[in-house]
Design an enzyme around this catalytic site. Sequence first.
Site, PDB file in Angstrom:
ATOM      1  N   ALA A   1       0.827  -1.209   0.000  1.00 35.80           N
ATOM      2  CA  ALA A   1       0.000   0.000   0.000  1.00 35.80           C
ATOM      3  C   ALA A   1       0.857   1.254   0.000  1.00 35.80           C
ATOM      4  O   ALA A   1       0.511   2.261  -0.632  1.00 35.80           O
ATOM      5  CB  ALA A   1      -0.920  -0.004   1.213  1.00 35.80           C
TER       6      ALA A   1
ATOM      7  N   ASP B   1      33.821  25.878 -25.190  1.00 37.39           N
ATOM      8  CA  ASP B   1      32.676  25.850 -24.283  1.00 37.39           C
ATOM      9  C   ASP B   1      32.455  24.481 -23.654  1.00 37.39           C
ATOM     10  O   ASP B   1      31.700  24.361 -22.692  1.00 37.39           O
ATOM     11  CB  ASP B   1      31.395  26.243 -25.033  1.00 37.39           C
ATOM     12  CG  ASP B   1      31.448  27.648 -25.568  1.00 37.39           C
ATOM     13  OD1 ASP B   1      31.955  28.518 -24.845  1.00 37.39           O
ATOM     14  OD2 ASP B   1      31.002  27.873 -26.706  1.00 37.39           O
TER      15      ASP B   1
ATOM     16  N   ASP C   1      27.744  31.929 -23.981  1.00 37.53           N
ATOM     17  CA  ASP C   1      28.815  32.387 -24.845  1.00 37.53           C
ATOM     18  C   ASP C   1      28.245  33.471 -25.754  1.00 37.53           C
ATOM     19  O   ASP C   1      27.024  33.591 -25.911  1.00 37.53           O
ATOM     20  CB  ASP C   1      29.344  31.213 -25.669  1.00 37.53           C
ATOM     21  CG  ASP C   1      30.536  31.591 -26.525  1.00 37.53           C
ATOM     22  OD1 ASP C   1      31.394  32.331 -26.033  1.00 37.53           O
ATOM     23  OD2 ASP C   1      30.595  31.153 -27.679  1.00 37.53           O
TER      24      ASP C   1
ATOM     25  N   ASN D   1      -1.736   6.807  -1.644  1.00 38.27           N
ATOM     26  CA  ASN D   1      -1.015   5.806  -0.855  1.00 38.27           C
ATOM     27  C   ASN D   1      -1.147   6.072   0.641  1.00 38.27           C
ATOM     28  O   ASN D   1      -1.254   5.138   1.439  1.00 38.27           O
ATOM     29  CB  ASN D   1       0.467   5.804  -1.253  1.00 38.27           C
ATOM     30  CG  ASN D   1       0.711   5.052  -2.538  1.00 38.27           C
ATOM     31  OD1 ASN D   1       0.473   5.580  -3.620  1.00 38.27           O
ATOM     32  ND2 ASN D   1       1.178   3.822  -2.440  1.00 38.27           N
TER      33      ASN D   1
END
Length: 951
Positions: free
Chosen positions: A317, A688, A363, A750
């Site tokens: 459960a 980069d 950049d 739940n």
Amino acid sequence: MDIRPLVSFSRTVHEQVTAHREVEDASGREDVPWHALDSDAALERLGSSRDGLDGDDAARRLAEVGPNELADEDGVSPLSLLVSQFTGPLILLLFFAAGLSLAVGLLPGRDPGYTDAALILLILLGNGLFGFVQDYRAEQALAALREMATPDATVRRGGSIRAVPATEVVPGDVVVLEAGDAVPADARILTAADCRADESTLTGESAPVDKAADPVEADAALADRESVLHAGTTVVRGRAEAVVVATAMDTELGAIADQLGQARQRETPFEIEVDRLGRRIGVGIVALILLIAAVQLFLTATDPVVVLLVAVTLAVAAVPEGLPAVVTLTLALGSRTLMERNALVRNLAVVESLGAVDYIVTDKTGTLTENRMTVTHAWLPDDRTVELDGGSASSGTAAEDGGASAATDAAAAADSASAAVPGPNPELDPSLAALLSCGARCNDTKELDDGAHRGDPTEVALVNAAAGAGLDGSRDPDDRLREVPFTSERKRMSVVVDAFDAPGDGPVALVKGAPEEIVARCDRVLVDGEIESLTDERRERVEATVTAFADDALRVLGFAYASEADPDADDETLESGLVFLGLQGMTDPAREGVAEAVADCRDAGVQVTMATGDTPRTARAIAREVGIDADSVVTGTEVAAMDDEELGQVVKETNVFARVAPEHKVRILRALQDAGYTVAMTGDGVNDAPALGNADVGIAMGDRGTQVAQGASDVVLRDDNFVTIRDAIAEGRGIFDNIRKFVNYLLSANAGEVFVVFLGTLLGAALFPAVFASESALVITPVALLWLNLVTDGFPALALGADPKSNDVMRRPPRPRDEGVLDRRTVASILGIGVALTGAGLGVFFYALSRSGDLVVAQTVLFTFLVTAELVRTQSVRLRYRLSPLSNPWLLGAVGLSLALHLVLLYTPVADLFGVVPLGLTEWGWVAGAFVPFLAANLCLVWLNDRLFDS
């Protein structure tokens, strides 16, 4: 990794030791400033000469240093990647639940829960395979870096020129390079003739760099080391010979590869949150089972067999079996949505992380700008500034400003333009036509079959500017009588042609170059088609215009001509007594739409910072053009001089960083991350890649971006459009909202199921001891709970992942980095709904048990109530986001499907497998009656949460 070339230059032991020391001292990119050494000193230090190495010496060095290729990293094992799909906290909890289902068979008189275990394991397998397929995209950055090496290199060996594989180039080799050649290794220039190199992918500077043999300052930035050619760059003009000083991992390119290998393996914010959520659920389940076991054993004296059975039921459960699959599928749906918006996602978890970004470090070249030099302004000697629209041959336009203005007055010039000259236009102003034509003809570009031009980007820009204004931008090589090439020392180029459309007779010398060099050789100017004297006042005005253009980050060239030129005259005579035509200013323009995208990011609370290898002046101008605050510009040299604490303060106050090297970008990123920011890095070049690999979200350009950048990134923009980043952030925020919705939905269900099992078992034993005396007496069976969690809840939860974005998604500030899916409001909602579900569910269960006297009927009524209540719950979790019930047709369909499946389960033979019975109208009436308090509790909870958490 640092490969130290230990070279033996002689057969004698003494000479071997000496050579070993010399080369060891000279190894390493930072130990020896090759760019500051005289070329002869570099040759001596490397034990080479201008004739290069002999074959035997080169072979010995190759054996000791190794091939000129980047170090290979171990790839990701498919098996280990598959295993990793089954190691998360929630996944382990599901294994635990499946194990408990099977462990029931160890109890006396009980059979293993094969059905429960099989369903759980099936979900686990499907979720794992799906994640494996999505995540099996190993990093290709190092492979892409290796592919950048040229297959062959031209070297001098023993005084003769020969071609060798680039992998066999060694320190001390003299390489011969011409226009179009890729540089195979880092090399100190020995001789250069009009040499320029495109280093944009390494340094971020869009304009080609002049290269010469003269040494530069030892502390010069990478982009200013004009005496060195770097591996991975390209010679775009002229020729050069250079001695190799570093190969493989010792090159600047190798340093980038090394940084990629050392990049911190950072979990995305969502991965951290899912891991934390799973651990919380796990701890909660264990604590709850121990608590209930203690209560049952010591307070109610329940049989240990029943205690274990309840523990198994509670585990099933409590564990949200559908959550991992729903998370993965939701991220995949988000990935597909981003793909439709031209953003290719290479890492699923990053889809959500986009929504948490609060800093973008971008950049400049190719990201904010077009990475294409373009003539934007021309200045004529009658003190007119002409604004050009980009030099497109298909849509060229020039707007003339009738007053004296410089580039800083471009906006006013455009507003007060006295004439617009669309191209092609045969009536173009003669002075402007002469200026643009001079740039197109004093030019070494080559025209391709498709009409495009190839060559130095600056010269391509001049040709496009002429063509865009309606002039013939092509150059006829046969028309050239003589050429005096450009060199870094001369700073000018001249050609002699038969005729030129300007006052005077042929032949005509056309000259272009640095403005100060051109003006110094002029004594007249062309004004309105007439030649006039170049006065001191006009010279001052030229200087002022050059300064103004430069302040706007324009690269400025001057142009002049001389009629009746003698093709056989010496260079100095040919380039003297010139008529000044004017100036052309060019730049790498900002991409269309970038300014608006930057503004939208700022409105959404996302800070945009530029980090570029270009000059501070250029960086400041572009930043201002796209709306980035450029009051303060910090250089890479200044970054290197700061300690981490100082840099941490500077990055919060500075939005523009210039002349930065790859390691500076990584430090900037880490400083922001250490300050608690979620940082996205955008870029397209090799330089980069380390920062892209270290960023929380690495975003590479797909069109102009290098393979290296794309391989190191999490997201690739297929259209290279900064606007797409804004859209991706919006999608990421919407995806996080949806994740929060279905986590709320699943966990509240739940929680209610756990409370029902726990309290129902205790209350049942107290209220109906005869019924609950049996070991199998439970308020709901584990298999029914599994059906609830996987089927009834699964489809609606998945549909919640496809919910549309709320209207205010880009008007909110970014969520704090430490704010998880389970914020205070969500936790309150989960607990509140769990309590409401428990109260209404147990009420209808015990009512049905008392009226029917049949435990199976009561279990079926409770089961049906939980199914229908959780389906209705799908709408209450959406109220927080002000979404219409009809805004998500997928959700309506999922609710309908889940309800239909439940009816099939009740009224077909499948009911026997789940231990339920068909319900009649009376029983359905009991279920409907339980809805009244449950719906009332939902509405009260939404109202209360609005008041508590949205005020």
